[in-house]
Design a protein around this motif. Structure first.
Motif, mmCIF file in Angstrom:
data_model
loop_
_atom_site.group_PDB
_atom_site.id
_atom_site.type_symbol
_atom_site.label_atom_id
_atom_site.label_comp_id
_atom_site.label_asym_id
_atom_site.label_seq_id
_atom_site.Cartn_x
_atom_site.Cartn_y
_atom_site.Cartn_z
ATOM 1 N N VAL A 374 0.841 -1.204 0.000
ATOM 2 C CA VAL A 374 0.000 0.000 0.000
ATOM 3 C C VAL A 374 0.875 1.254 0.000
ATOM 4 C CG1 VAL A 374 -1.664 1.329 1.363
ATOM 5 C CG2 VAL A 374 -1.960 -1.145 1.089
ATOM 6 N N ALA A 375 1.926 1.229 0.855
ATOM 7 C CA ALA A 375 2.803 2.395 0.990
ATOM 8 C C ALA A 375 3.557 2.671 -0.313
ATOM 9 C CB ALA A 375 3.783 2.173 2.126
ATOM 10 N N LEU A 379 0.116 5.711 -1.234
ATOM 11 C CA LEU A 379 -1.244 5.946 -0.746
ATOM 12 C C LEU A 379 -1.290 6.583 0.640
ATOM 13 C CD1 LEU A 379 -2.980 2.752 -2.123
ATOM 14 C CD2 LEU A 379 -3.677 5.101 -2.575
ATOM 15 N N LEU A 380 -0.188 6.458 1.425
ATOM 16 C CA LEU A 380 -0.237 6.994 2.791
ATOM 17 C C LEU A 380 -0.438 8.515 2.812
ATOM 18 C CD1 LEU A 380 2.409 4.738 4.618
ATOM 19 C CD2 LEU A 380 -0.050 4.423 4.425
ATOM 20 N N PRO A 381 0.312 9.290 1.998
ATOM 21 C CA PRO A 381 0.063 10.739 1.996
ATOM 22 C C PRO A 381 -1.357 11.093 1.530
ATOM 23 C CG PRO A 381 2.138 10.238 0.877
ATOM 24 C CD PRO A 381 1.450 8.941 1.126
ATOM 25 N N GLN A 409 0.680 0.962 11.709
ATOM 26 C CA GLN A 409 1.102 0.068 12.793
ATOM 27 C C GLN A 409 1.818 -1.175 12.270
ATOM 28 O OE1 GLN A 409 -2.581 -0.338 14.914
ATOM 29 N NE2 GLN A 409 -2.324 1.616 15.954
ATOM 30 N N LYS A 410 1.671 -1.454 10.962
ATOM 31 C CA LYS A 410 2.361 -2.603 10.378
ATOM 32 C C LYS A 410 3.501 -2.191 9.441
ATOM 33 C CE LYS A 410 0.104 -6.346 11.791
ATOM 34 N NZ LYS A 410 -0.341 -5.892 13.092
ATOM 35 N N CYS A 411 3.527 -0.926 9.048
ATOM 36 C CA CYS A 411 4.436 -0.513 7.979
ATOM 37 C C CYS A 411 5.876 -0.329 8.482
ATOM 38 C CB CYS A 411 3.945 0.792 7.360
ATOM 39 S SG CYS A 411 4.898 1.259 5.917
ATOM 40 N N THR A 412 6.806 -1.031 7.831
ATOM 41 C CA THR A 412 8.229 -0.863 8.176
ATOM 42 C C THR A 412 9.015 -0.359 6.956
ATOM 43 O OG1 THR A 412 8.590 -3.183 7.625
ATOM 44 C CG2 THR A 412 8.193 -2.675 9.937
ATOM 45 N N TYR A 413 8.284 0.102 5.953
ATOM 46 C CA TYR A 413 8.903 0.605 4.731
ATOM 47 C C TYR A 413 9.182 2.100 4.931
ATOM 48 C CZ TYR A 413 9.430 1.615 -0.293
ATOM 49 O OH TYR A 413 9.899 2.026 -1.518
#
Length: 507
Positions: A374-375, A379-381, A409-413
């Motif tokens: 997703v990141a 899409l995050l911004p 909470q899951k994203c490490t990118y």
């Protein structure tokens, strides 16, 4: 006065009555004439003509009444208050097929406006009379009756139940087997209107063997019939796992997936809705649709349509992804994320954006790998922007915030997280900083990049209350770096250096 002259008077009177009802029926077909007719007292004049000795006058009077009642709920109420329904329903049993069609049209025109007017038709014995018409030989009479029953049933469960109790469902299923296309369409539509309200009503439709007959029509060349068939199967499937399983067991897939290539946009929308109603129940049902190529076909379909036609497909992807990380990964591998990103940027309606945001959240909240997919689509911004935009609807803001938090909470990118350090409000920022505090202690390359990209400097500028989780995360990040580097990037450090310069005495 001769006999001939006397009879002529009666013939003249009959001709005038006929001319009157025909003209009124023609005038009533145009909306702009309705108010003038109403003000001229047309209702009270038509009522006695409903009981005329001449059948053709009766039929035309009923047609005129139907057109008037069809136009507005005021006129439909006037039909009810004028006690026209009981005499209409009484005549239904004895008159010819032309009258029956016209009378069923009046009942439909009254019932369509509101549950209260439909209830008036039920209370007058209209449903029983219409069900008797379903047993007629003439397909036109059956069609008119089925149509009226559908308008009664669509309002609520109680009215639907009265249609079921009158014995309509088995006769409607028999209408599906008739050769006339118009009758098949209306029968499927009415079964859909009955099944939509409760699991019990849907079960009644299923118990008469409707699913098998509907399933056989999925590849019928008639688009309008396919629309109604797919709608009816959706309304049955939506209520429970067992009903959805019965639809699946009728082996409508993968044949139904071919409907996504149908030229008719509503056939495409309705088959997507059917898949959405099936997949939402269990991972196993989702897997059936994925295995038959349904999900990949829906993702392609999202690229070819716009607006509300996209909504069921967007929601379907969310339901599939919500069940398990394995199914969410199937959505990712089928290129679902870029397609949802496209929907998010192209659609202006807030409810469509909200559904898209929800689906993106369902895909990204499982594992770091899902969040990265997703990141990486940037899409995050976009989610942050929708959450912070005062113009977004309340629902859109809530869903954007929830999706963003769950993915963060899951994203490490880290490359995707860093831009959020600069824009996010404190309630989102703490989740972003938390992820950095998890990753940086174990990744020397990321630590170096964090310094050179300006991330560490930005973290020092964050004003956090002592003792808050945010302050703890910042401390964890600072502990990953030598003290002098942290000091160097802290705000005001250049002023400290300048002060030292001023007090410094060269040897």
């Amino acid at each position: 006065m001769s006999q001939r002259q006397i009879i002529q008077v009666f013939e003249q009177y009959q001709k005038s009555r006929m001319q009157f009802v025909q003209t009124v029926a023609d005038l009533a077909a145009r909306p702009q004439n309705i108010e003038i007719l109403q003000n001229a007292g047309v209702m009270s004049m038509l009522r006695p003509l409903m009981l005329d000795v001449v059948p053709s006058i009766q039929q035309t009077a009923a047609l005129a009444l139907g057109r008037l009642a069809d136009h507005s709920d005021d006129l439909a109420e006037a039909v009810v208050k004028g006690d026209i329904l009981p005499q209409l329903i009484h005549s239904l049993a004895s008159q010819n097929r032309f009258y029956k069609k016209a009378a069923a049209f009046v009942l439909r025109a009254v019932a369509k406006h509101s549950p209260e007017l439909s209830q008036a038709v039920v209370a007058s014995g209209g449903v029983d009379a219409l069900v008797l018409c379903l047993e007629e030989f003439d397909p036109g009479v059956k069609e008119a009756a089925a149509w009226a029953l559908g308008y009664i049933a669509r309002h609520n469960a109680q009215l639907s139940q009265s249609v079921v109790d009158a014995g309509a469902v088995p006769l409607l299923v028999l209408c599906l087997l008739e050769p006339e296309m118009a009758l098949k369409r209306i029968a499927a539509s009415t079964l859909s209107d009955i099944a939509k309200h409760t699991p019990e009503l849907a079960q009644t439709v299923v118990d008469t063997g409707a699913i098998a007959h509907l399933a056989q029509m999925i590849l019928n060349p008639d688009a309008k019939l396919k629309r109604q068939v797919l709608s009816a199967l959706s309304q049955i499937s939506k209520h429970s796992v067992s009903l959805a399983e019965m639809v699946i067991e009728a082996e409508i897939f993968p044949a139904a997936v071919a409907c996504l290539r149908d030229p008719d946009e509503y056939v495409r929308k309705n088959v997507t809705t059917l898949m959405r109603e099936v997949v939402k129940h269990t991972p196993e049902l989702s897997q059936v649709i994925v295995n038959c190529g349904g999900m990949a076909a829906v993702i392609d379909y999202l690229g070819d349509c716009h607006g509300n036609l996209r909504l069921p497909g967007i929601m379907m992807l969310g339901y599939v992804a919500a069940h398990s990380e394995h199914l969410a990964m199937a959505v990712i591998l089928s290129k679902g994320v870029p397609q949802l990103a496209l929907c998010l940027s192209e659609e202006a309606e807030h409810h469509i954006k909200a559904a898209t945001v929800w689906s993106i959240g369902q895909i990204g909240h499982h594992t770091p790998e899902h969040a990265k997919a997703v990141a990486a689509a940037n899409l995050l911004p976009k989610l942050l922007l929708l959450y912070m935009d005062a113009g977004s609807s309340e629902d859109l803001q809530t869903k954007s915030k929830k999706a963003l938090k769950n993915i963060l909470q899951k994203c490490t990118y880290l490359p995707a997280l860093e831009p959020l350090l600069y824009d996010a409000p404190s309630n989102i920022l703490k989740h972003v900083v938390c992820q950095f505090s998890k990753v940086l202690p174990h990744d020397s390359k990321a630590r170096r990049l964090f310094v050179t990209s300006g991330g560490l400097k930005k973290v020092q500028e964050i004003e956090a209350e002592p003792g808050t989780p945010l302050q703890e995360y910042i401390n964890s990040i600072n502990n990953c770096f030598p003290e002098e580097i942290v000091r160097y990037y802290s705000p005001g450090y250049s002023d400290v250096l300048l002060e030292r310069l001023e007090t410094y005495q060269p040897a």
